[in-house]
Design a protein around this motif. Structure first.
Motif, short mmCIF file in Angstrom:
data_model
loop_
_atom_site.label_atom_id
_atom_site.label_comp_id
_atom_site.label_asym_id
_atom_site.label_seq_id
_atom_site.Cartn_x
_atom_site.Cartn_y
_atom_site.Cartn_z
N ASP A 92 -11.59 -0.93 2.00
CA ASP A 92 -11.92 0.81 1.75
C ASP A 92 -10.57 1.41 1.95
N ARG A 93 -9.89 1.78 0.70
CA ARG A 93 -8.83 2.38 0.72
C ARG A 93 -7.47 1.31 0.69
N TYR A 94 -6.35 1.76 0.08
CA TYR A 94 -5.43 0.87 -0.27
C TYR A 94 -4.08 1.69 -0.70
N VAL A 95 -3.25 1.34 -1.48
CA VAL A 95 -2.00 1.83 -2.12
C VAL A 95 -2.22 3.14 -2.70
N ASP A 96 -3.23 3.02 -3.63
CA ASP A 96 -3.54 4.60 -4.33
C ASP A 96 -4.07 5.49 -3.59
N SER A 97 -4.45 5.34 -2.39
CA SER A 97 -4.73 6.51 -1.46
C SER A 97 -3.53 7.07 -0.93
N MET A 98 -2.38 6.17 -0.55
CA MET A 98 -1.23 6.71 -0.23
C MET A 98 -0.49 7.81 -1.16
N ILE A 99 -0.64 7.07 -2.28
CA ILE A 99 0.35 7.88 -3.42
C ILE A 99 -0.56 9.00 -3.76
N ALA A 100 -1.91 9.12 -3.59
CA ALA A 100 -2.62 10.34 -4.05
C ALA A 100 -2.53 11.42 -3.07
N TYR A 101 -2.70 11.01 -1.65
CA TYR A 101 -2.67 11.75 -0.65
C TYR A 101 -1.35 12.23 -0.13
N GLN A 102 -0.38 11.27 0.09
CA GLN A 102 0.91 11.69 0.42
C GLN A 102 1.84 12.17 -0.53
N GLY A 103 1.60 11.42 -1.75
CA GLY A 103 2.25 11.90 -3.07
C GLY A 103 1.96 13.13 -3.81
N ALA A 104 0.66 13.19 -4.29
CA ALA A 104 0.22 14.20 -5.07
C ALA A 104 -0.30 15.36 -3.90
N GLY A 105 -0.97 14.94 -2.81
CA GLY A 105 -1.55 15.95 -1.88
C GLY A 105 -0.51 16.60 -1.24
N ARG A 106 0.14 15.97 -0.54
CA ARG A 106 1.35 16.53 0.14
C ARG A 106 2.52 16.93 -0.69
N VAL A 107 2.59 16.58 -1.84
CA VAL A 107 3.72 17.14 -2.88
C VAL A 107 4.91 16.48 -2.77
#
Length: 204
Positions: A92-107
């Motif tokens: 449940d969650r892996y690398v894509d979550s980090m890219i989406a949340y910390q990358g896209a989400g946190r800009v």
């Protein structure tokens, strides 16, 4: 096999990962079902830090480093040993979550976050990533927004969703995108079909 479930909060990842793990076990497979952040003693502490509102404001870069530490430990302690022993891993969650949340989400720069995440995981990629796609407005409306990420605001969660969809578009061969508001059993069947097709490939 290494199968990951991704998607925004409230998408149903926990339910679908459980259903897949149960089905694989019915096929006689040994299954390790786990999650990020968490899945190890260190990861549990990281999860508490990054999700607890009482932690206060956390710099986006510090947040990304905490998540990468969780991933490094999780891969070394849980995922790689399980795969080496011949087990299937459902996460449940892996690398894509980090890219989406910390990358896209946190800009933050997605390329930098991707590099950090790949370094932390030693480049280990899932055989299949199931993206349970859901409109954040629908998913979060029914939730008690108790943790730091859930309560980050509408624009944050919409950026996260777009980040997930962009990753799936970039690598369609590894992603299965499923509308998360479909019937639970229909979603599970689509996931099983995708796993079966992968197993039928040479070397699967």
């Amino acid at each position: 096999m290494f199968v990951v479930f991704e998607g925004g909060d409230g998408a149903g990842k926990t339910t679908q990962s459980r259903l897949l793990a149960e089905w694989l076990e019915e096929q006689g497979r040994t299954v390790v079902r786990t999650r990020q952040p968490g899945g190890t003693a260190l990861g549990t502490k990281v999860r508490e830090l990054v999700l607890d509102p009482s932690t206060g404001d956390v710099d986006p870069r510090a947040e990304a480093l905490l998540y990468s530490a969780d991933k490094a430990q999780h891969v070394a302690e849980v995922i790689r040993p399980a795969l080496a022993a011949g087990a299937d891993v459902v996460c449940d969650r892996y690398v894509d979550s980090m890219i989406a949340y910390q990358g896209a989400g946190r800009v933050l720069d997605p390329a930098e976050i991707t590099k950090l995440a790949r370094w932390a995981t030693g480049g280990l990629c899932p055989d299949l990533t199931v993206l349970l796609d859901v409109d954040p407005d629908d998913a979060l409306a029914a939730k008690d927004l108790g943790d730091r990420l859930e309560s980050a605001g509408e624009s944050f969660h919409h950026r996260v969703r777009e980040g997930f969809l962009a990753l799936a578009e970039e690598d369609p061969g590894r992603h299965l995108v499923v509308p998360a508001r479909g019937a639970r059993d229909e979603i599970a069947a689509r996931v099983r079909d995708a796993v079966t097709r992968l197993r039928e490939k040479p070397g699967g």
